[in-house]
Design an enzyme around this catalytic site. Sequence first.
Site, PDB file in Angstrom:
ATOM      1  N   ASP A  10       0.792  -1.246   0.000  1.00 37.94           N
ATOM      2  CA  ASP A  10       0.000   0.000   0.000  1.00 37.94           C
ATOM      3  C   ASP A  10       0.823   1.295   0.000  1.00 37.94           C
ATOM      4  O   ASP A  10       0.516   2.230   0.759  1.00 37.94           O
ATOM      5  CB  ASP A  10      -0.945   0.016   1.209  1.00 37.94           C
ATOM      6  CG  ASP A  10      -1.960  -1.108   1.190  1.00 37.94           C
ATOM      7  OD1 ASP A  10      -1.967  -1.905   0.230  1.00 37.94           O
ATOM      8  OD2 ASP A  10      -2.739  -1.212   2.156  1.00 37.94           O
ATOM      9  N   HIS A  83     -10.451   7.276   1.942  1.00 41.26           N
ATOM     10  CA  HIS A  83      -9.098   7.155   1.401  1.00 41.26           C
ATOM     11  C   HIS A  83      -9.039   6.046   0.357  1.00 41.26           C
ATOM     12  O   HIS A  83      -9.854   5.121   0.378  1.00 41.26           O
ATOM     13  CB  HIS A  83      -8.079   6.851   2.518  1.00 41.26           C
ATOM     14  CG  HIS A  83      -8.276   5.520   3.164  1.00 41.26           C
ATOM     15  ND1 HIS A  83      -9.259   5.286   4.111  1.00 41.26           N
ATOM     16  CD2 HIS A  83      -7.635   4.321   2.987  1.00 41.26           C
ATOM     17  CE1 HIS A  83      -9.209   4.016   4.495  1.00 41.26           C
ATOM     18  NE2 HIS A  83      -8.232   3.411   3.825  1.00 41.26           N
ATOM     19  N   LYS A 108      -7.292  -4.751  -2.709  1.00 40.84           N
ATOM     20  CA  LYS A 108      -8.052  -5.228  -1.554  1.00 40.84           C
ATOM     21  C   LYS A 108      -8.936  -4.116  -1.033  1.00 40.84           C
ATOM     22  O   LYS A 108      -8.712  -2.945  -1.312  1.00 40.84           O
ATOM     23  CB  LYS A 108      -7.102  -5.716  -0.452  1.00 40.84           C
ATOM     24  CG  LYS A 108      -6.103  -4.684   0.032  1.00 40.84           C
ATOM     25  CD  LYS A 108      -5.045  -5.312   0.942  1.00 40.84           C
ATOM     26  CE  LYS A 108      -4.033  -4.290   1.424  1.00 40.84           C
ATOM     27  NZ  LYS A 108      -4.597  -3.271   2.313  1.00 40.84           N
ATOM     28  N   CYS A 153      -1.802  -2.651   7.837  1.00 35.83           N
ATOM     29  CA  CYS A 153      -1.778  -3.544   6.677  1.00 35.83           C
ATOM     30  C   CYS A 153      -0.518  -4.396   6.608  1.00 35.83           C
ATOM     31  O   CYS A 153      -0.591  -5.563   6.206  1.00 35.83           O
ATOM     32  CB  CYS A 153      -1.972  -2.738   5.402  1.00 35.83           C
ATOM     33  SG  CYS A 153      -3.616  -1.947   5.351  1.00 35.83           S
TER      34      CYS A 153
END
Length: 202
Positions: A10, A83, A108, A153
Amino acid sequence: MPNEALIVIDVQNDFCEGGALAVPGAGAVIPLVNRLIGRFDHVVLTQDWHPPGHASFASAWSDAQPFATAQFTYGPQTLWPDHCVQGTPGAAFHPELDVTKAQMVVRKGFHPGIDSYSAFRENDRMTRTGLDGYLKARGFTRLVMCGLALDYCVAWSAIDARQAGFDVAVVQEATAAIDLDGSKRRMLTEMRQAGINLTLTA
């Protein structure tokens, strides 16, 4: 090593300085992430990819503030600022991230009612992304992880990877943490208890 893959979590505009959910110090880790990418033959990128109005957004609730907690069918869920909304500049990879070597991109968080921290399982702990099957089909047994955010994450992905049977390391200096209510310390402890190597450097 032929059985080793780098998982870059990410590194998107909304998690970097100026983004909707900026992680303190995120920009400083990008050169370290790129250095790791340069050292690995096999690279996978993950990307938060929420539809507008995702249930984990505080804006989807009438009286909620960002970083409050709500009860979902799968348990407590932090409510975030909007976001990484699909197709927006905030959801794009940071322009300084070297994406050229990526062999796969895993998106995801696209199910409207389920948030997804882990690259392997969404927050209901039932819905799978398919990443473990892809990695095992290609013969990878060792995963090295970096990216954003360490205590969400990255940590959830690392712990799920261990549970899926992989040997896992996290390069701490190539991550940055949100550290919400002590989450950094808590997740570092959980990763150590899961047998994740936290000593690698970039």
